[in-house]
Design an enzyme around this catalytic site. Sequence first.
Site, short mmCIF file in Angstrom:
data_model
loop_
_atom_site.label_atom_id
_atom_site.label_comp_id
_atom_site.label_asym_id
_atom_site.label_seq_id
_atom_site.Cartn_x
_atom_site.Cartn_y
_atom_site.Cartn_z
N HIS A 354 0.73 -1.27 0.11
CA HIS A 354 0.03 0.03 0.06
C HIS A 354 0.78 1.22 0.05
CE1 HIS A 354 -4.16 -1.52 0.60
NE2 HIS A 354 -3.72 -2.45 1.15
N LYS A 545 -8.16 14.17 4.55
CA LYS A 545 -7.22 12.94 4.70
C LYS A 545 -6.27 12.86 5.53
CE LYS A 545 -6.67 13.53 0.35
NZ LYS A 545 -6.50 12.38 -0.93
N ARG A 546 -5.43 11.98 6.02
CA ARG A 546 -4.57 12.04 6.94
C ARG A 546 -3.34 13.14 6.55
NH1 ARG A 546 0.15 8.89 6.64
NH2 ARG A 546 -0.72 7.71 4.89
N LYS A 551 0.73 14.43 1.11
CA LYS A 551 -0.71 14.61 0.39
C LYS A 551 -0.85 16.20 0.33
CE LYS A 551 -2.19 10.42 2.92
NZ LYS A 551 -2.98 9.78 1.78
N THR A 653 -8.66 6.37 -1.90
CA THR A 653 -10.05 6.08 -1.91
C THR A 653 -11.04 7.09 -1.72
OG1 THR A 653 -9.94 5.14 0.41
CG2 THR A 653 -9.51 3.64 -1.48
N LYS A 657 -14.64 8.06 -3.40
CA LYS A 657 -16.10 8.56 -2.73
C LYS A 657 -16.61 9.84 -3.42
CE LYS A 657 -14.14 5.94 1.14
NZ LYS A 657 -13.15 6.29 2.27
#
Length: 815
Positions: A354, A545-546, A551, A653, A657
């Site tokens: 991952h 998100k985290r 990111k 992911t 969504k």
Amino acid sequence: MDAESIVGDFRRYFSHTMARDDASQAAYYVYTSLALSLRDRLVERWKMTQAAYEEQDCKRTYYLSLEFLMGRALGNAMLNLEVESSTADALGKLGLLLEEIAEQEHDAGLGNGGLGRLAACFLDSCATLQLPVMGYGLRYEYGMFRQKIENGYQLEEPDHWLRDGNSWEIERPELSVRIKFGGQTEHHLGPDGDRRVYWKYTQDVMAVPYDVPVPGYRNGTVNTLRLWKSAATEEFDLGEFNAGSYTESVAAKNDAEHITMVLYPNDASENGKELRLRQQYFLASASLQDVLRTWELKHGNDFSTFVDKNCFQLNDTHPTCAVPELMRLLMDEHGLDWDEAWRITRRCFAYTNHTLLPEALERWSVGMFGRLLPRLLEIIYEINARFIMVVEQRWPGDMERLRRMSIIEEGHDAKIRMAYLAVVASFSVNGVAALHSRLLQQYLLHDFYELWPHKFNNKTNGVTPRRWLAASNPALSDLLTRTVGDGWLSDLGKLRALAAHADNAKFRSEWCVVKQKQKLRLAELVQRNCGIKFDTSALFDIQVKRIHEYKRQLLNVLHVIHLYDRIKRGDTADWTPRCVLIGGKAAPGYAMAKHIVKLVGVVGECINKDPDCAGLLQLVFFPNYCVSAMEVICAGADLSEQISTAGKEASGTGNMKFMMNGALTIGTLDGANIEIREEVGSENFFLFGLSAEEVEASRGHYDPAAIIAQDEDLRRVMLLLGNGHFNRFEVGIFDPIIAAIYSPHDPWLTAADFRSYVDAQREVADAYRDVERWTRMSILNTAASGKFSSDRTILEYNSDIWHLPQLAAKSVKHE
């Protein structure tokens, strides 16, 4: 399944199990009574499902994961049992509101982010597809911490999600197993000349299973998630207690319970690392012992067909201790020789990777590992020695390759490379998006790909449309069903038919009404949690998100500062009002991520208080982001921020969504963004930034100072940051962020992508002002989301890796 029956069960639980009367309306008792009533309906189907699997003696897959971010269970159970309306009617007869009761449920805090939520989606799809798959995880007493924001800073509080118990689980104490730690090994020759190894003088812990039902979508199938809780073998030392040593008398109990006390202990210290390793082995050993016990009951000590009936899917490197543990159990407990045990092991395990970040691939100190798990360390060394012989045979004399590929990383503090161990022992190795899988083969695991190309494959992630569309966005779900029929919930590809309606003005109008309804829900959530009132006519720009540098929440904030700067300069012609929401948790020991949380907070405070920005721009940091919050957020979003540095995000992911719910994506060519763009078309996706190849090519000659100097907008943003405009009374707190942006060694290339990002955001603003165009693009995003159902992903896992039968549960009969 009718309202009257649910009322009867509710009354029985409320008055007898909860021992309440009509004078008591405490929310806890009401919620628990309803949950137990619905659980009864799941249990009937649960038993029938297991009976069908037993009767067929079918092959099964065991999904091993340290995280299962399940969220709330009540709504999911009602949806999958098809009892939403009858439950609402039942509660209406009792003078109760379903919405108020549902809010009493705590999110099951058993995961951190995408990894755990993916595992939950996968279990949902396995049950919906009627595949015999069982999840194994840990029953953490305290889940991911509860995040509070004070003065802009993140504070972590315990998330005691189990404080009121969990009505959905069933304890199975009779299936408890013993887990060994520490001690030493002794080697003896048996009477037949075989070497036997005994792991002795260990400090043992009990693993107690708790089973959670996982219902399929309206098909009678209910699979199992088995969660392990750690407990002491003896409650306390009575001798110590009688001698007055009260602390020592319960020390063993406390040490045992620590293993499943907290999800992700802070591993900045050696103690934290050791606890994390204990958790991983505890999960692996308990789960494997459970499977082998079931096997023995039916097959005795005959393992000749074990690989035909069992598959273990490793969800990332965390459960990789299962590899040497299965070898240990087969050899030491069941008497198999090495060759037979290894034949079974390497044909049972499949590994999902991952991450592309080398620092995220677990490497355990040999010293610590040997102290905790001496027998497993011996087995790992033996696996490595035999593996090295295979590499030498393929590449004779290539000592550098041997060093690179060795499971043991030699050095002053030797390390065990757990990802390498997983690859060596598995018959299948998959990435989770096309780009991710390609980069694994080209870079991170290239040597292994050259040796065993047949092992490698791709399985692009997906999410369950049951929770992320039907449950989270019922208004849109109703519109979809009226438009394309109700088959889309179990075959999301049927949403392709929506594309034909994108040019229908009446349908676009209905779409806008639904979106406004969901934006109002989100605005209410923001006001409750942040104290800021969002304008629902504005563009809802969302990044949840985290918090991590790759990111690039930081890039998002730089763009917001740029918009603020434009407003202050009066550059507001053709302006698109925008409400920006950023949410996520920073790991407790991740200083830079916490600086970014603080930056979002102070920039937001400055903008939200500035009358010049009123009606033009808002920014909030959403605290304690979780599954139930995302159910509202993804339904109300207009723009989905998927802006990671290309080549760093395995898949994502959240992007799926948002897409399902009609949000448009602004993103880089990273992870599953690439496939989202392919599905929806480049004209319906806002692309920016360097590609993964360009990111790699920039290494060694990246000059952010020159980029900043040549870009007037970025220069002005950095000036506002550098002169302390947002932190007048906390001088210097953002110096680490500024230094990171200016660093020629910044691996996230924040400055490099700024101009492209700002230009893409201008395209977003222009498109949003054209309501008909934006609505059409929104419809086409939902229409193209079929590929990103976890049903498709799981069908691919089953077709290529697991090879399980799809078995219908025996039907449940009602009077």
